[in-house]
Write an enzyme that holds these catalytic residues in place. Structure first.
Site: not given
Ligand code: FRU
Length: 501
Positions: A39, A55, A98, A168
Site C-alpha cells: 500500500d 508498505q 502497517f 490504516d
Molecule cells: C492492505 C493491508 C492493510 C495493512 C497492510 C499491511 O493491503 O492489508 O490493511 O495495513 O496491507 O501491509
C-alpha cells in the site's frame, strides 16, 4: 534516535538497492528501493514536496514484517528515494508498522500516523494480532516514534469493535487546524466499518462517529479508507477483503469501493448514494489521495492485487509498484479519473493518424513502443456498427496484451494472458463502458511493466501489471466489421531529451 532495526533496513537498501539497474524498473511508476512494496502510505505534501511512503519489506520480494519505505517528488511523476522511514522496533509495533497517513504540523514537523501491530493472546488463549494507531514525528527524513503511543486502541472503539482488525489511519488537517483520521475496523457482525476520529493537535484523539458500515454487503473487513470532499459531494474509499462478485462491477476477493454521498458533520453524518468500483482492471488496491496546492484531488494506489502476488517474474529483486497518480472528479454522480496533467510534460515524439479505416489487423507508422501515452478513438463507418475492436500492445510473435471493446455489449475487456507472466493467476477482466453508439475513446498509459487504460475521458479506469519482455514493442489494431480510428501517440521520455520545443 534511529533504532537498530531501522539502521539495518537503511544499510540493506543502501547496499543492495543500487544493484537493480533502472532498465529493470518501470520508467516512471514508483517501486520499492529493494524487495517488497504494498500500500501507499502518507501520500501528502510536506514543505512543498509530495511525499509517498509505502508498505515495505526490504529483505525479500515477499510480504514480511512491515517497514515504511519513503519517496518524494516535485511533480508526482519522478520520485526520489529516501531512506526507510519506519521499522518495527517497539513492543506495540513489533509485528509491523502497517498502513497509515501523514500531515504537516504547524511547527513544521511531519506527523506520521500508522497501525502498530503486535501479537497477543485473546480470551481463548489464542495468539492473534492486536492493532493500535501510533504516531511518529520527523523532519521529512528521520522520524521519532511518539512517547505516548499508541494513541488509539481498543478503548477508543465503538462497542463491539475489533482490536484484531483496527487499521490504516488516513490522516489530514483541515484549514481550521483540526486533524481527522479515518480507520478501518470490524464490527460485532464480523463485517467492516470506517471510523472517524478527530484531534485538536494531532496527538490527542477522540472518536467522532462511524462513517459507514459494510453490513456484510461489500466484502468483509474494510481496509485502507480515505474520505474527502469532491465536486460538492463527499467520497469514501475503502478496499474490502473477501468480496463476492457482483456482475462486472465487483470481482471476488480484494477489491476497491468508492461510496459517493453527502456529509453532514453536525447531523446525520455520511449518507451514501452510490457505490462503484474504483478501478476495473486486475491490479489496483489501497488507494490514497491528497489535495494539491492548486486544488486537485489526486489518487495513487498499489498497482497489484493480493490474489496475484504469487505471480512473480523470475528473477525479481523488487516487487510491487504504484499506479500513475490520477486526478479525480465526480461527474453525473460517478467517479472520473485521469492521469495527472504533470505526465504530459514528459511527452516526447508524437505520431498521429486520423480517419484510418480498420477491418483486418493493421499496424501504423510510428505507432509502437513500450513507454507511451496513446489515445485511440474508434467510431463506426456509416450506419453499420463493427462487432468488436481490438488493440494489441506489448506485442511480438509470442506476446500481446489486448484491450477489446464490444459496442453491442458495451464491454471493455483487458487480457494479459500472454504478457510474460508464467503463472495461472487471473489474466482477464471485463467491465461496462458507455456504448456511445459505437464510439469509444481509450487512453492507454504503457510503462515497461504495466498498462493503465482510461475509457471515455476517465469514466472507467483499468490497471494491470505485465512482465512482457521489453523487445515486444509492436502495437496493432483490428476490427470485426468496418470502423474508423484516430490515434495519437506520444513516447514518454524521462531523461529530458524527448520534449518537444
Ligand atoms: C492492505 C493491508 C492493510 C495493512 C497492510 C499491511 O493491503 O492489508 O490493511 O495495513 O496491507 O501491509
Amino acid at each position: 534516535m534511529i533504532s537498530e532495526a531501522l539502521q539495518r533496513a537503511r544499510e540493506f537498501e543502501a547496499q543492495y538497492g543500487p544493484h537493480i539497474p533502472s532498465s529493470e524498473r518501470p520508467a516512471f511508476h514508483a517501486t520499492p528501493t529493494i524487495g517488497w512494496m504494498n500500500d501507499p502510505n502518507g501520500f501528502s505534501i510536506y514543505r512543498g514536496e509530495y511525499h509517498l511512503f509505502y508498505q515495505y519489506h526490504p529483505y525479500s520480494n515477499e510480504w514480511g514484517p512491515m517497514h515504511w519505505g519513503h519517496l518524494k517528488s516535485r511533480d508526482l511523476i519522478l520520485w526520489e528515494r529516501l531512506p526507510a522511514a519506519l521499522a518495527p522496533d517497539q513492543d506495540y509495533d513489533a509485528a509491523g508498522c502497517f498502513s497509515g497517513g501523514a500531515a504537516e504540523l504547524p511547527d513544521g514537523r511531519q506527523l506520521l500516523m500508522y497501525t502498530g501491530v503486535r501479537r497477543g493472546h485473546n480470551a481463548d488463549g489464542f495468539l492473534q494480532d492486536i492493532q493500535t494507531q501510533c504516531l511518529a514525528v520527523g523532519d521529512g527524513v528521520n522520524y521519532e516514534k511518539w512517547k505516548g503511543n499508541p494513541v488509539l486502541d481498543g478503548a477508543d472503539l465503538p462497542k463491539g469493535g475489533s482490536t484484531v482488525d483496527f487499521r490504516d489511519p488516513k490522516v489530514w488537517r483541515e484549514p481550521d487546524g483540526t486533524y481527522y483520521t479515518v480507520a478501518g475496523n470490524r464490527t460485532a457482525d464480523g463485517s467492516g466499518a470506517i471510523l472517524l476520529y478527530q484531534s485538536a493537535d494531532g496527538f490527542a484523539w477522540e472518536f467522532v462517529r462511524t462513517l459507514d458500515r459494510c453490513r456484510n454487503q461489500y466484502g468483509r473487513m474494510w481496509e485502507c479508507p480515505d474520505f474527502f470532499p469532491l465536486d460538492g459531494r463527499h467520497v469514501l474509499f475503502t478496499s474490502p477483503q473477501e468480496m463476492n462478485p457482483v456482475g462486472l462491477e465487483f470481482h471476488a476477493g480484494n477489491g476497491t469501493v468508492c461510496l459517493i454521498g453527502d456529509y453532514a458533520p453536525d447531523g446525520a453524518g455520511f449518507s451514501r448514494q452510490s457505490v462503484q468500483a474504483i478501478d476495473y482492471g486486475l491490479d489496483f488496491y489501497a488507494p490514497q489521495t491528497l489535495l494539491t496546492e492548486d486544488g486537485r484531488r489526486v489518487m495513487i494506489a498499489w498497482m497489484q492485487n493480493w490474489a496475484t502476488v504469487g505471480g512473480k517474474p523470475n528473477p525479481c529483486r523488487w516487487f510491487g509498484q504504484m499506479t500513475t497518480p490520477r486526478e479525480l472528479s465526480v461527474k453525473d454522480g460517478r467517479l472520473v479519473q485521469s492521469p495527472v496533467r504533470e505526465l504530459e510534460r514528459y511527452r516526447g515524439r508524437r505520431a498521429a493518424h486520423r480517419n484510418i479505416p480498420v477491418c483486418g489487423e493493421i499496424n501504423l507508422p510510428g505507432i509502437q513502443g513500450r513507454v507511451l501515452d496513446m489515445t485511440v478513438t474508434v467510431r463506426p463507418i456509416g450506419n453499420e456498427t463493427y462487432r468488436w475492436f481490438r488493440i494489441r500492445v506489448a506485442k511480438d510473435g509470442e506476446h500481446e496484451t489486448i484491450i477489446r471493446y464490444r459496442p453491442d455489449q458495451g464491454t471493455v475487456k483487458l487480457d494479459r494472458t500472454r504478457s510474460g507472466l508464467p503463472h495461472d493467476v487471473v489474466h482477464t477482466r471485463s467491465f461496462f463502458a458507455d456504448p456511445g453508439n459505437g464510439t469509444i475513446k481509450l487512453r492507454i498509459i504503457l510503462d515497461r511493466f504495466s498498462l493503465e487504460v482510461f475509457v471515455n475521458d476517465g469514466e472507467q479506469a483499468a490497471s494491470a501489471v505485465i512482465y512482457t519482455r521489453q523487445e515486444a514493442v509492436a502495437i496493432s489494431f483490428e476490427a470485426g466489421g468496418p470502423a474508423l480510428m484516430d490515434v495519437e501517440k506520444y513516447d514518454l521520455v524521462f531523461d529530458g531529451t524527448g520534449r518537444e520545443a
